[in-house]
Design a protein around this motif. Structure first.
Motif, short mmCIF file in Angstrom:
data_model
loop_
_atom_site.label_atom_id
_atom_site.label_comp_id
_atom_site.label_asym_id
_atom_site.label_seq_id
_atom_site.Cartn_x
_atom_site.Cartn_y
_atom_site.Cartn_z
N GLY A 98 0.82 -1.22 0.00
CA GLY A 98 0.00 0.00 0.00
C GLY A 98 0.85 1.26 0.00
N SER A 99 1.95 1.25 0.75
CA SER A 99 2.84 2.41 0.78
C SER A 99 3.51 2.62 -0.57
N LEU A 100 3.89 1.52 -1.21
CA LEU A 100 4.51 1.61 -2.53
C LEU A 100 3.52 2.15 -3.56
N PHE A 101 2.28 1.67 -3.53
CA PHE A 101 1.26 2.15 -4.47
C PHE A 101 1.05 3.66 -4.30
N ALA A 102 0.97 4.11 -3.05
CA ALA A 102 0.73 5.53 -2.79
C ALA A 102 1.88 6.38 -3.30
N LEU A 103 3.11 5.94 -3.07
CA LEU A 103 4.28 6.70 -3.52
C LEU A 103 4.35 6.73 -5.04
N ALA A 104 4.15 5.59 -5.68
CA ALA A 104 4.22 5.53 -7.14
C ALA A 104 3.13 6.40 -7.78
N ALA A 105 1.96 6.40 -7.17
CA ALA A 105 0.89 7.25 -7.69
C ALA A 105 1.27 8.72 -7.57
N PRO A 110 4.89 4.40 -13.26
CA PRO A 110 4.31 3.06 -13.44
C PRO A 110 5.07 1.99 -12.66
N LEU A 111 4.34 0.94 -12.28
CA LEU A 111 4.90 -0.13 -11.47
C LEU A 111 4.79 -1.47 -12.19
N ALA A 112 5.85 -2.26 -12.13
CA ALA A 112 5.81 -3.65 -12.57
C ALA A 112 5.96 -4.52 -11.33
N LEU A 113 4.94 -5.29 -11.02
CA LEU A 113 4.97 -6.17 -9.85
C LEU A 113 5.38 -7.56 -10.33
N LEU A 114 6.56 -8.02 -9.92
CA LEU A 114 7.10 -9.29 -10.36
C LEU A 114 6.81 -10.34 -9.29
N VAL A 115 6.04 -11.35 -9.66
CA VAL A 115 5.57 -12.35 -8.70
C VAL A 115 6.23 -13.69 -8.98
N PRO A 116 7.26 -14.07 -8.22
CA PRO A 116 7.88 -15.40 -8.41
C PRO A 116 6.90 -16.52 -8.08
N ASP A 117 7.11 -17.68 -8.71
CA ASP A 117 6.20 -18.81 -8.52
C ASP A 117 6.08 -19.21 -7.06
N GLY A 142 -4.84 6.39 -5.14
CA GLY A 142 -4.64 6.57 -6.58
C GLY A 142 -3.69 5.50 -7.06
N LEU A 143 -3.76 5.18 -8.32
CA LEU A 143 -2.92 4.11 -8.84
C LEU A 143 -2.18 4.56 -10.10
N PRO A 144 -0.90 4.21 -10.20
CA PRO A 144 -0.18 4.40 -11.46
C PRO A 144 -0.51 3.24 -12.38
N PRO A 145 -0.09 3.29 -13.64
CA PRO A 145 -0.22 2.11 -14.49
C PRO A 145 0.52 0.93 -13.86
N LEU A 146 -0.10 -0.26 -13.93
CA LEU A 146 0.45 -1.44 -13.28
C LEU A 146 0.64 -2.58 -14.27
N LEU A 147 1.73 -3.30 -14.07
CA LEU A 147 1.97 -4.56 -14.77
C LEU A 147 2.14 -5.63 -13.71
N LEU A 148 1.37 -6.70 -13.82
CA LEU A 148 1.53 -7.86 -12.95
C LEU A 148 2.15 -8.96 -13.79
N ALA A 149 3.37 -9.36 -13.44
CA ALA A 149 4.12 -10.31 -14.26
C ALA A 149 4.50 -11.54 -13.47
N SER A 150 4.30 -12.71 -14.07
CA SER A 150 4.63 -13.96 -13.39
C SER A 150 4.78 -15.07 -14.42
N GLY A 151 5.48 -16.12 -14.02
CA GLY A 151 5.53 -17.32 -14.83
C GLY A 151 4.46 -18.31 -14.42
#
Length: 256
Positions: A98-105, A110-117, A142-151
């Motif tokens: 939540g703190s990261l989202f607020a700061l990025a906004a 924009p944020l890329a959230l990398l989610v390991p398996d 508020g939200l910046p553009p987001l990418l959720l990336a994972s394998g």
């Protein structure tokens, strides 16, 4: 940046090569939020952070090298740090999402959230991960553009059930995947492909380009490598030192 929405920044073809800042860079900030500020000041087009688990199983942004952790499929629990400690600022290696989202906004970064398996292993963890992510997003002012990336194909499939979708989806292609990266991206309903540097062959990139699939290369590259990979079809790079590369290849991100 203000004209780019959640749905277009990571999905749409951009007029120049994009460079994302990865956590865990040498001599970089030890604090996750300071690293985000550092990325913005360095002219990065977006900030890529590793999603990890606190000692009591909550999601947070960790400071370990996000590229290395994603490629290894590991996001170990932050031993000795539960979410209360992290929220109180006692663990400088992590920050609440939540703190990261607020700061990025606030930074319009924009944020890329990398989610390991490892984070989503098992049906219970997968449901819990998605529930926690959507709760943190819903609570953000508020939200910046987001990418959720994972394998993790199951996570990407589950993300399609979230409406309205607050993110673009990225498939991280690993050594065990088929060489037909474009087919994999379409099959998983992802918006773009993330390729480890060692798998970003000219043949694979050309195939992605021919199907108009956006592609990000993960890992530090020399300028000559970036030029070659961009010619073959790479749209962006996730690196530890984006500033000099962004300046050399078409300009740096400008603050709003």
């Amino acid at each position: 940046m203000s004209s780019q929405t959640h749905s277009t920044f990571f999905r749409a073809k951009q007029p120049r090569i994009l460079f994302g800042a990865c956590t865990g860079r040498p001599q970089g900030p030890a604090d996750a939020l300071a690293a985000c500020l550092d990325a913005e000041a360095d002219g990065a087009d977006f900030f890529a952070c590793q999603i990890a688990l606190s000692a009591d199983g909550h999601l947070c942004c960790a400071m370990e090298n996000a590229c290395a952790a994603l490629l290894a499929g590991q996001a170990p629990a932050l031993r000795g740090l539960d979410m209360a400690d992290i929220g109180a600022g006692l663990g400088r290696r992590a920050a609440p999402l939540g703190s990261l989202f607020a700061l990025a906004a606030r930074l319009s970064l924009p944020l890329a959230l990398l989610v390991p398996d490892h984070v989503t292993a098992g049906e219970r963890n997968l449901r819990g991960t998605l529930r926690a992510l959507t709760a943190d997003l819903a609570a953000a002012a508020g939200l910046p553009p987001l990418l959720l990336a994972s394998g993790d194909s199951a996570l990407l499939a589950a993300c399609h059930d979230v409406r309205p979708a607050p993110w673009a989806l990225g498939l991280v292609v690993g050594p065990g995947h088929s060489c037909d990266a474009a087919g994999l991206v379409r099959g998983h309903g992802a918006d773009l492909c993330l390729l480890p540097k060692q798998l970003a062959t000219d043949c694979r990139l050309c195939g992605l380009r021919e199907t108009d699939t956006r592609t990000m290369v993960i890992g530090d590259c020399a300028p000559k490598e970036i030029l070659r990979l961009a010619i073959s079809g790479a749209d962006g790079f996730i690196v530890t030192e984006p500033g000099p590369l962004a300046a050399a290849f078409g300009g740096r991100r400008q603050a709003d």
